[in-house]
Design an enzyme around this catalytic site. Structure first.
Site, PDB file in Angstrom:
ATOM      1  N   TRP A  24      40.772  28.672  80.105  1.00 50.60           N
ATOM      2  CA  TRP A  24      39.586  29.607  79.488  1.00 50.60           C
ATOM      3  C   TRP A  24      38.883  30.274  80.838  1.00 50.60           C
ATOM      4  O   TRP A  24      38.153  29.671  81.446  1.00 50.60           O
ATOM      5  CB  TRP A  24      38.256  28.699  78.890  1.00 50.60           C
ATOM      6  CG  TRP A  24      39.019  27.934  77.730  1.00 50.60           C
ATOM      7  CD1 TRP A  24      39.097  28.590  76.510  1.00 50.60           C
ATOM      8  CD2 TRP A  24      39.428  26.726  77.582  1.00 50.60           C
ATOM      9  NE1 TRP A  24      39.590  27.363  75.665  1.00 50.60           N
ATOM     10  CE2 TRP A  24      39.739  26.456  76.326  1.00 50.60           C
ATOM     11  CE3 TRP A  24      39.421  25.724  78.481  1.00 50.60           C
ATOM     12  CZ2 TRP A  24      40.041  25.153  75.933  1.00 50.60           C
ATOM     13  CZ3 TRP A  24      39.921  24.335  78.144  1.00 50.60           C
ATOM     14  CH2 TRP A  24      40.242  24.222  76.687  1.00 50.60           C
ATOM     15  N   HIS A  64      35.038  29.899  73.217  1.00 49.00           N
ATOM     16  CA  HIS A  64      35.427  29.440  72.253  1.00 49.00           C
ATOM     17  C   HIS A  64      34.341  29.043  71.453  1.00 49.00           C
ATOM     18  O   HIS A  64      33.346  28.974  71.863  1.00 49.00           O
ATOM     19  CB  HIS A  64      36.717  28.403  72.352  1.00 49.00           C
ATOM     20  CG  HIS A  64      36.107  27.191  73.355  1.00 49.00           C
ATOM     21  ND1 HIS A  64      37.074  26.095  73.743  1.00 49.00           N
ATOM     22  CD2 HIS A  64      34.981  27.075  73.669  1.00 49.00           C
ATOM     23  CE1 HIS A  64      36.492  25.435  74.303  1.00 49.00           C
ATOM     24  NE2 HIS A  64      35.081  25.835  74.460  1.00 49.00           N
ATOM     25  N   GLN A 104      36.592  34.132  66.569  1.00 49.29           N
ATOM     26  CA  GLN A 104      37.364  32.669  66.236  1.00 49.29           C
ATOM     27  C   GLN A 104      36.429  32.068  65.116  1.00 49.29           C
ATOM     28  O   GLN A 104      35.543  32.478  64.779  1.00 49.29           O
ATOM     29  CB  GLN A 104      37.207  31.574  67.425  1.00 49.29           C
ATOM     30  CG  GLN A 104      38.393  31.886  68.612  1.00 49.29           C
ATOM     31  CD  GLN A 104      38.221  30.511  69.245  1.00 49.29           C
ATOM     32  OE1 GLN A 104      37.148  29.823  69.673  1.00 49.29           O
ATOM     33  NE2 GLN A 104      39.269  30.455  70.023  1.00 49.29           N
ATOM     34  N   ALA A 147      39.517  18.953  64.099  1.00 48.06           N
ATOM     35  CA  ALA A 147      39.092  20.005  64.520  1.00 48.06           C
ATOM     36  C   ALA A 147      40.052  21.146  64.404  1.00 48.06           C
ATOM     37  O   ALA A 147      41.232  20.517  64.975  1.00 48.06           O
ATOM     38  CB  ALA A 147      38.094  19.829  65.772  1.00 48.06           C
TER      39      ALA A 147
END
Ligand SMILES: [Zn+2]
Lengths: 809, 352
Positions: free
Chosen positions: B161, B182, B223, B320
């Site tokens: 990231w 995110h 997202q 998740a």
């Protein structure tokens, strides 16, 4: 990483077709992103091993020569060759007429045709790696190993399949051929053969020839070293060069190539020092001194500082630990004694050092990912053996192995219950054991637990820490697709209301239904846009590492990006009218941990009211203005059942007298107004007015939640309509008159339908015409009742507003 | 007057009325006729009134005759009215022919941004499976964006990231603030708030990466994150839930494929692909000739993450997942360049 299957085959038999193997690896977590094939285009009868019998000069050109090549079956062919390195006795790659090769002149792959080169007819070619499509070098021909069989297909010798793998940060072991080989073994039920690392130790004991001291055991967990004297540094043998090239590395010399080769084998970085240059034959692993300088192998002089770790001799740093060696101890052609280092350095410190120096290397990349210290002596012995085999010399007896960071191998206790709890399926214990054995896990005795498996992770794996890590191992090797598929069995949890989400959804829908088009623009903006839109207050939060000046600030207003979007679409859409809106956050700085992110609505309206239509050509020529925008806002608020007043207001960016604040109860929730031409000009929006509205959605939400929706019975009795035209001072707001009239108990509603100035209306006055609807809940109003009510209203309007009746009907 | 006179009067009246009726050609005159003959003060009523002088026996007979005449005239009236109406419809259906090929009045058509549409579609799919929409901050702390997700400082996984950091000097000097890379930080925020109670949420929102843009990469994107935590939630549930999602969003016949992948905050970790609906799995440019399209990353919530927010990982399990919205929209609509989304060219937006 580039993984040539020819290399992999040294450790594990490959029984599956390459694509199937790539698929299994990918599904199991080692993604094969690409498959490169070498030699599939070389026809076996056209691209073959040739033997250069003799090399004659070209009669007409000094730079060209005429090698005669034995291509098998007693066939000898003489061709023209421009490469300087062609020589009699070489085994080379020969392409016959019609072979499909890369044509260096046309840049395409095409069949090889006979050519007349400076008066010599040449049929066939001695190939370089460029023509074969396996490298970039076109200056010389490819020389094959001497043992290559004349006339045999080149594909048999050089053909290969190369997997381009993508390695996730948790699996440094898969940065190595052996790591991948273990994966292949687990997927195909094969066993891995570890490379040969035995060698004779003929020289004096290493302790007598060298000393190693770890001054900072917190940053260097293990340091192993071997010593080889009498080596001959030179080019690597072809097989070694080929292997490195296929794996994406550049061959340098035999000693350096071996350290790279073994790093790719074991994932353990190694470094060879020219021991003759190591002062007092001492190696000290210590932190760099403040300001200490080291010229690294890439020729860059670097200023170091603690806690960067260096390898030093008695006086100076000679290497940057775990990152890159120093130029002052570099192995060169004259080197005869080598100290080979295979160590284990702290991951975080290595990562910080590499980042600080902007020097990421194969070694630092691996150490950052926490490789196992058990690898160090294995790779050391393997590399020592290869150096002895290839570069000659004698190895000292024994190795140095300082291991201050020694800790027990990681163990994990795995129960059948946990496997079921996580995966949702019961996997038979024998299946579990066979998978784990194939991955290299070993069963140990647990002193505390009777049930389940007590497992030690294989020495090459540094990612196994908890039970669930092993659960994943089982699932991925059996295959995720083999796991069952169920739906959640537990009941749906209690859900809290999400009023802001609902409000945003409704707002978007209502605006779209009102003909508005939604845009979404970037959250970051530039100083220039902020200044152009005059949205300077509050001062926005800035990026600490902005990508560019264009995206430097977290916007505190949506105005700038809306005007920019209008400008972008101005010429393509102006004739149809632009009606845009955005619902996004603005970021208000606070003293708190995080800024206040406020959901905000902005709308903008400009250009023609309607697209051109034969039904009303004139409407298509009218520019929209304040009331178009206000109409949209009113329609939105009324659909949301929110009562709002529009009060004359001021705003630096909007035109005075054409700006209203939107007031709900006690709160100003937003503003609507025509944008000042001064600002429009900066965005090159000069042709028509632009009206915008902005609403703070959290404030609107407060008003919305207060608004109730109780049912009121409609009156059964008829309505009576009256029209009046009043003359009032031009400063009197119509909304005040409307509100005043509406207070009368017989008045159902009042609607202005004409506004007029000039003509017989005195200067400073305006005429407004209203339709008033009278209605009673109790009975039908007589015209006398309505007449009396209207008179009463007019009298009071006169008193309140000085309103004179202009006409009545 | 005699009964004979009366009935002859009635029959005269009837025939006169019928004759007159035949000549009437419009509705207004027909109404006049109705008033004249059948109205409350009409001729038939008047005739009936004259019957009062007759003896009762004859009066009844004449009354019946009058009522018969009334019925006859009423029927004649109804029929004639119908005839006139039909004639008038016939006339109006032939008058004033339009050029129906001309465009109608322009009705303004607004619309939602394609990202809004796909976010909605996906949230609705999960809502049907009991997931609730929750939103969270875009400006985040290092703690929530990374540390609580089992990504400590200096961990190599942080390279996954590339982060845009917010300059917080002068506000809270030691505080590391960033633009969330995110939607996953909401996992920790929601679980902390829910305090060891079951969770089933979906989190849509903007995310940011320090990234050069090209046709498939944008530094600013949306997202959707999903999280389900409870006693007894398994990897099989993860597969089932995402399979259902793929069918709802990409079509009932979709096949899905799960492969092992790595995200530090899940264990086991997975990536889901769907069979390429553009080429039916035959291999095309979009699926890079593999027949499969990667759509999301997922996994079982890592025990360290659960522990960090106060859920006992030996009791609670959860899954998740996270997916990029632009990619979903690109797949669904065949959009080839992600940069179109936030350039806001109306020629692009108007297609949605
Ligand atoms: Zn496809």
């Amino acid at each position: 990483m580039q993984v040539p299957l020819s290399w992999l085959k040294k450790y594990v038999p490959i029984t599956l077709p390459p694509r199937e193997l790539a698929h299994r690896l990918t599904m199991g977590g080692v993604e094969v992103g690409g498959i490169g094939e070498i030699g599939t285009s070389w026809e076996p009868d056209k691209v073959v091993v040739g033997h250069v019998l003799k090399v004659d000069p070209h009669p007409n050109a000094d730079r060209l020569r005429l090698p005669t090549v034995d291509v098998g079956n007693g066939e000898h062919i003489t061709v023209v060759c421009g490469a300087p390195n062609v020589a009699a006795g070489q085994k080379i790659a020969f392409a016959k007429e019609g072979a499909r090769l890369f044509n260096t002149h046309s840049g395409h792959i095409e069949p090889l045709r006979p050519a007349n080169i400076r008066g010599f007819k040449s049929v066939g070619m001695v190939c370089s790696v460029l023509e074969l499509g396996i490298g970039d070098d076109h200056t010389g021909i490819l020389v094959l190993p001497d043992e290559s069989e004349i006339g045999s297909p080149l594909a048999d010798i050089l053909g290969d399949v190369i997997f381009e793998t993508e390695t996730t940060p948790n699996r440094p072991d898969c940065l190595s051929m052996l790591g991948i080989a273990h994966e292949v073994a687990a997927h195909t039920g094969q066993a891995v053969t570890e490379p040969d690392a035995d060698y004779p130790e003929d020289d004096d004991p290493i302790e007598k020839q060298a000393t190693v001291e770890i001054a900072d055991p917190d940053l260097c967990y293990r340091y192993t070293a071997s010593l080889i004297s009498g080596v001959k540094v030179g080019p690597s043998p072809q097989w070694l060069q080929d292997a490195l090239v296929k794996a994406g590395q550049r061959p340098i010399n035999n000693v350096v190539d071996i350290t790279n080769y073994v790093m790719l084998e074991y994932n353990q970085p190694l470094h060879a020092f020219d021991f003759g240059k190591v002062k007092e034959r001492r190696i000290i692993v210590r932190q760099a001194r403040k300001g200490e300088e080291l010229e690294t192998l890439d020729g860059v002089k670097r200023k170091l500082s603690p806690p960067m770790l260096v390898i030093a001799d008695a006086s100076d740093a000679i290497g940057l630990a775990g990152v890159m060696g120093g130029a002052n101890s570099e192995v060169s052609d004259g080197t005869t004694t080598i100290l080979l280092e295979s160590a284990n350095f702290d991951a975080v410190n290595t990562r910080r050092t590499a980042a600080a120096l902007k020097l990421s290397t194969g070694a630092s990349y691996r150490f950052e990912r926490s490789i196992r210290a058990e690898l160090a002596p294995l790779a050391l012995r393997r590399a020592t053996k290869l150096i002895l085999d290839i570069a000659g010399g004698k190895a000292a007896k024994g190795i140095i192995d300082h291991y201050p960071g020694e800790k027990p191998a990681p163990t994990v206790h795995l129960t059948r219950k946990r496997i079921k709890q996580v995966l949702g399926t019961d996997i038979p214990p024998d299946k579990v054991e066979s998978v784990l054995t194939s991955l290299g896990f070993t069963k140990k005795k647990s002193s505390t637990k009777n049930d389940g498996l007590h497992l030690e992770a294989p020495y090459w794996r540094s990612d196994i820490a908890i039970e669930d890590d092993v659960v994943e191992e089982i699932a991925r090797i059996i295959g995720y697709d083999e796991m069952p598929t169920t739906t959640i069995a537990t009941s749906i949890p209690h859900h809290a209301p999400q009023p802001m989400w609902e409000l945003k959804q409704r707002t978007r829908d209502l605006l779209a239904a009102a003909g508005m088009r939604e845009i979404v623009t970037y959250s970051l903006t530039s100083q220039a846009t902020i200044e152009k839109a005059e949205t300077l207050e509050p001062k926005p939060l800035a990026m600490a590492n902005p990508m560019s000046a264009q995206f430097q600030y977290l916007r505190t207003s949506l105005r700038g990006s809306m005007l920019e979007t209008l400008a972008t679409n101005w010429h393509t859409s102006l004739r149809d009218g632009l009606r845009l809106f955005e619902v996004s956050r603005v970021y208000m700085p606070t003293k708190a941990d995080l800024p206040d992110e406020r959901e905000t609505l902005i709308g903008a309206i400009a250009g023609r009211r309607l697209p051109l239509s034969w039904l009303a050509k004139e409407l298509g020529e009218v520019d929209m203005g304040f009331f178009d925008a206000k109409g949209v806002v009113q329609s939105l608020l009324s659909s949301l059942r929110i009562e709002a007043a529009f009060e004359p207001s001021e705003n630096n960016a909007l035109l005075p007298g054409r700006t209203a604040s939107i007031v709900c109860g006690d709160h100003t929730v937003g503003i609507v107004g025509e944008v000042h031409p001064r600002i429009l000009a900066r965005f090159d929006l000069t042709e028509t007015p632009v009206t915008i509205f902005e609403i703070d959605l959290p404030k609107l939400l407060q008003s919305a939640s207060a608004a109730s929706r109780s049912y009121a019975t409609a009156s059964r009795f008829p309505e009576s309509l009256r029209d009046i035209a009043l003359v009032v001072d031009s400063g009197v707001p119509s909304s005040n008159i409307e509100a005043f009239v509406s207070q009368h108990k017989m008045v159902q509603r009042v609607t202005p339908f004409d506004v007029f100035t000039g003509g017989d209306v005195p200067t400073g006055k305006k005429s407004i015409a209203y339709e008033i609807v009278f209605q009673s809940e109790k009975d039908t109003l007589t015209s006398e009742q309505v007449g009396r009510a209207l008179e009463d209203i007019l009298r009071r309007l006169q008193k309140e507003f000085g309103a004179e009746l202009r006409s009545q009907s | 007057m005699t009964a004979e006179d009366a009935s002859s009067n009635i029959s005269d009246l009837q025939s006169r009325a019928l004759t007159e009726l035949e000549t009437l050609q419009d509705a207004r005159r027909l109404e006049d006729w109705r008033v004249v003959y059948l109205g409350r003060k009409g001729k038939l009523t008047q005739t009936l009134r004259t019957l009062g002088s007759l003896p009762p026996e004859q009066r009844r007979e004449a009354g019946q005759a009058a009522n018969r005449a009334k019925t006859t005239l009423e029927e004649a009236y109804d029929n004639h009215l119908k005839t006139l109406e039909e004639a008038s419809f016939a006339t109006s259906s032939t008058k004033g022919r339009l050029d129906v090929t001309l465009p109608g009045w322009p009705v303004l058509r607004g619309g939602l941004h394609p990202t809004t549409q796909i976010v909605r579609e996906i949230c609705n799919a999960f809502a049907s499976m009991g997931f609730q929409v929750v939103e969270g901050p875009e400006v985040e702390s290092d703690e929530y964006n990374f540390e609580k997700l089992n990504i400590p400082k200096d961990h190599p996984a942080r390279d996954m990231w590339n982060t845009l950091w917010v300059d917080y000097t002068g506000i809270q000097d030691e505080h590391s603030v960033l633009l969330r890379t995110h939607t996953s930080p909401m996992q920790a925020r929601i679980m902390e708030k829910m305090d060891s109670k079951p969770v089933r949420v979906i989190v849509p929102g903007k995310c940011y990466r320090y990234e050069a843009t090209d046709a498939t990469h944008e530094w600013h994107f949306f997202q959707v994150e999903g999280l389900a935590v409870d006693k007894g939630i398994t990897f099989a549930d993860l597969k089932g839930t995402l399979y259902e999602f793929a069918r709802l969003v990409f079509g009932q016949n979709r096949k899905v494929r799960f492969r092992c992948d790595y995200f530090p905050f899940v264990e086991p970790g997975a990536e889901m692909s769907i069979d390429c609906f553009l080429c039916d799995g035959q291999g095309c440019r979009v699926c890079k000739k593999t027949g499969w399209i990667e759509v999301l990353g997922a996994g079982m919530v890592h025990p360290k993450v659960l522990e960090g927010v106060g859920y006992d990982p030996s009791v609670y399990t959860g899954f998740a997942f996270g997916m990029g919205m632009e990619r979903m929209a690109m797949l669904k609509h065949g959009i080839e360049d992600i940069r179109l989304f936030y350039s806001n060219d109306l020629r692009f937006l108007k297609q949605f």
